[in-house]
Design a protein around this motif. Structure first.
Motif, PDB file in Angstrom:
ATOM      1  N   ALA A   6      26.681  22.826 -19.769  1.00 45.20           N
ATOM      2  CA  ALA A   6      25.760  21.959 -19.037  1.00 45.20           C
ATOM      3  C   ALA A   6      25.831  22.225 -17.534  1.00 45.20           C
ATOM      4  CB  ALA A   6      26.080  20.495 -19.330  1.00 45.20           C
ATOM      5  N   MET A   7      27.040  22.372 -17.018  1.00 40.39           N
ATOM      6  CA  MET A   7      27.187  22.657 -15.582  1.00 40.39           C
ATOM      7  C   MET A   7      26.625  24.032 -15.244  1.00 40.39           C
ATOM      8  SD  MET A   7      28.350  20.013 -14.180  1.00 40.39           S
ATOM      9  CE  MET A   7      28.915  20.561 -12.593  1.00 40.39           C
ATOM     10  N   ARG A   8      26.780  24.979 -16.130  1.00 43.74           N
ATOM     11  CA  ARG A   8      26.251  26.327 -15.902  1.00 43.74           C
ATOM     12  C   ARG A   8      24.726  26.306 -15.833  1.00 43.74           C
ATOM     13  NH1 ARG A   8      27.884  31.881 -15.630  1.00 43.74           N
ATOM     14  NH2 ARG A   8      25.866  32.866 -15.407  1.00 43.74           N
ATOM     15  N   HIS A   9      24.097  25.583 -16.719  1.00 38.49           N
ATOM     16  CA  HIS A   9      22.631  25.474 -16.704  1.00 38.49           C
ATOM     17  C   HIS A   9      22.152  24.758 -15.447  1.00 38.49           C
ATOM     18  CE1 HIS A   9      21.628  27.184 -20.579  1.00 38.49           C
ATOM     19  NE2 HIS A   9      22.693  26.564 -21.083  1.00 38.49           N
ATOM     20  N   PHE A  10      22.856  23.715 -15.051  1.00 34.27           N
ATOM     21  CA  PHE A  10      22.504  22.987 -13.835  1.00 34.27           C
ATOM     22  C   PHE A  10      22.623  23.895 -12.610  1.00 34.27           C
ATOM     23  CE2 PHE A  10      23.648  20.406 -10.146  1.00 34.27           C
ATOM     24  CZ  PHE A  10      22.564  19.545 -10.101  1.00 34.27           C
ATOM     25  N   ALA A  11      23.703  24.642 -12.515  1.00 32.85           N
ATOM     26  CA  ALA A  11      23.914  25.529 -11.373  1.00 32.85           C
ATOM     27  C   ALA A  11      22.891  26.657 -11.356  1.00 32.85           C
ATOM     28  CB  ALA A  11      25.330  26.096 -11.407  1.00 32.85           C
ATOM     29  N   ASP A  12      22.531  27.166 -12.519  1.00 35.60           N
ATOM     30  CA  ASP A  12      21.554  28.249 -12.585  1.00 35.60           C
ATOM     31  C   ASP A  12      20.174  27.802 -12.120  1.00 35.60           C
ATOM     32  OD1 ASP A  12      23.364  30.081 -13.471  1.00 35.60           O
ATOM     33  OD2 ASP A  12      22.831  29.910 -15.591  1.00 35.60           O
ATOM     34  N   LEU A  16      20.158  27.219  -7.485  1.00 32.33           N
ATOM     35  CA  LEU A  16      19.302  28.210  -6.834  1.00 32.33           C
ATOM     36  C   LEU A  16      18.282  27.534  -5.925  1.00 32.33           C
ATOM     37  CD1 LEU A  16      18.436  31.145  -6.539  1.00 32.33           C
ATOM     38  CD2 LEU A  16      16.939  30.819  -8.511  1.00 32.33           C
ATOM     39  N   VAL A  17      17.699  26.452  -6.367  1.00 28.27           N
ATOM     40  CA  VAL A  17      16.736  25.711  -5.549  1.00 28.27           C
ATOM     41  C   VAL A  17      17.419  25.167  -4.297  1.00 28.27           C
ATOM     42  CG1 VAL A  17      15.257  23.663  -5.478  1.00 28.27           C
ATOM     43  CG2 VAL A  17      15.259  25.135  -7.497  1.00 28.27           C
ATOM     44  N   PHE A  18      18.624  24.632  -4.456  1.00 29.60           N
ATOM     45  CA  PHE A  18      19.360  24.088  -3.311  1.00 29.60           C
ATOM     46  C   PHE A  18      19.683  25.188  -2.298  1.00 29.60           C
ATOM     47  CE2 PHE A  18      23.486  23.182  -1.322  1.00 29.60           C
ATOM     48  CZ  PHE A  18      23.126  22.060  -0.596  1.00 29.60           C
ATOM     49  N   MET A  19      20.173  26.327  -2.785  1.00 27.68           N
ATOM     50  CA  MET A  19      20.515  27.423  -1.878  1.00 27.68           C
ATOM     51  C   MET A  19      19.284  27.966  -1.164  1.00 27.68           C
ATOM     52  SD  MET A  19      23.721  27.679  -1.804  1.00 27.68           S
ATOM     53  CE  MET A  19      24.018  29.258  -1.078  1.00 27.68           C
ATOM     54  N   LEU A  20      18.152  28.026  -1.832  1.00 27.93           N
ATOM     55  CA  LEU A  20      16.907  28.465  -1.208  1.00 27.93           C
ATOM     56  C   LEU A  20      16.481  27.473  -0.129  1.00 27.93           C
ATOM     57  CD1 LEU A  20      14.570  30.489  -1.147  1.00 27.93           C
ATOM     58  CD2 LEU A  20      13.419  29.049  -2.834  1.00 27.93           C
ATOM     59  N   ALA A  21      16.612  26.186  -0.403  1.00 26.25           N
ATOM     60  CA  ALA A  21      16.253  25.167   0.580  1.00 26.25           C
ATOM     61  C   ALA A  21      17.163  25.241   1.805  1.00 26.25           C
ATOM     62  CB  ALA A  21      16.325  23.773  -0.046  1.00 26.25           C
ATOM     63  N   VAL A  22      18.461  25.439   1.597  1.00 23.58           N
ATOM     64  CA  VAL A  22      19.399  25.577   2.712  1.00 23.58           C
ATOM     65  C   VAL A  22      19.066  26.811   3.534  1.00 23.58           C
ATOM     66  CG1 VAL A  22      21.809  26.036   3.308  1.00 23.58           C
ATOM     67  CG2 VAL A  22      21.254  24.281   1.635  1.00 23.58           C
ATOM     68  N   PHE A  23      18.776  27.925   2.875  1.00 25.45           N
ATOM     69  CA  PHE A  23      18.421  29.158   3.570  1.00 25.45           C
ATOM     70  C   PHE A  23      17.175  28.964   4.419  1.00 25.45           C
ATOM     71  CE2 PHE A  23      16.070  33.174   3.683  1.00 25.45           C
ATOM     72  CZ  PHE A  23      16.994  33.974   4.326  1.00 25.45           C
ATOM     73  N   CYS A  24      16.136  28.359   3.848  1.00 26.00           N
ATOM     74  CA  CYS A  24      14.900  28.109   4.608  1.00 26.00           C
ATOM     75  C   CYS A  24      15.159  27.157   5.763  1.00 26.00           C
ATOM     76  CB  CYS A  24      13.823  27.556   3.687  1.00 26.00           C
ATOM     77  SG  CYS A  24      13.199  28.765   2.509  1.00 26.00           S
ATOM     78  N   GLY A  25      15.996  26.151   5.562  1.00 27.70           N
ATOM     79  CA  GLY A  25      16.333  25.216   6.629  1.00 27.70           C
ATOM     80  C   GLY A  25      17.043  25.893   7.780  1.00 27.70           C
ATOM     81  N   VAL A  26      17.968  26.787   7.482  1.00 28.32           N
ATOM     82  CA  VAL A  26      18.682  27.511   8.530  1.00 28.32           C
ATOM     83  C   VAL A  26      17.724  28.407   9.309  1.00 28.32           C
ATOM     84  CG1 VAL A  26      20.407  29.323   8.926  1.00 28.32           C
ATOM     85  CG2 VAL A  26      20.932  27.406   7.422  1.00 28.32           C
ATOM     86  N   ILE A  27      16.833  29.092   8.610  1.00 36.30           N
ATOM     87  CA  ILE A  27      15.855  29.955   9.278  1.00 36.30           C
ATOM     88  C   ILE A  27      14.942  29.123  10.179  1.00 36.30           C
ATOM     89  CG2 ILE A  27      13.888  31.501   8.920  1.00 36.30           C
ATOM     90  CD1 ILE A  27      16.595  32.750   8.283  1.00 36.30           C
ATOM     91  N   LEU A  28      14.440  28.013   9.678  1.00 34.22           N
ATOM     92  CA  LEU A  28      13.570  27.157  10.493  1.00 34.22           C
ATOM     93  C   LEU A  28      14.314  26.568  11.681  1.00 34.22           C
ATOM     94  CD1 LEU A  28      11.530  25.351   7.716  1.00 34.22           C
ATOM     95  CD2 LEU A  28      10.738  27.133   9.287  1.00 34.22           C
TER      96      LEU A  28
END
Length: 50
Positions: A6-12, A16-28
Motif C-alpha cells: 500500500a505504501m509503495r503504491h501511494f509513493a508511486d 511523484l505528484v508531490f515531487m513535481l509540485a515541489v520542483f515547480c515551486g522551487v523553479i517559480l
C-alpha cells in the motif's frame, strides 16, 4: 507485507505528484520578480566583513 504494498503504491502515485509540485515551486520561486536582487545580496554575504 500488505502495508508495504500500500505504501509503495501511494509513493508511486502521489509521491511523484508531490515531487513535481515541489520542483515547480522551487523553479517559480527562483524566477520570481525581485529574485535577482535577493540572489545578488545573498551571494555577497560570504564576502562581507563584520
Amino acid at each position: 507485507m500488505e502495508t508495504y504494498t500500500a505504501m509503495r503504491h501511494f509513493a508511486d502515485s502521489w509521491g511523484l505528484v508531490f515531487m513535481l509540485a515541489v520542483f515547480c515551486g522551487v523553479i517559480l520561486f527562483t524566477l520570481r520578480p525581485g529574485g535577482k536582487k535577493a540572489a545578488d545580496e545573498a551571494s555577497q554575504i560570504p564576502l562581507k566583513e563584520d
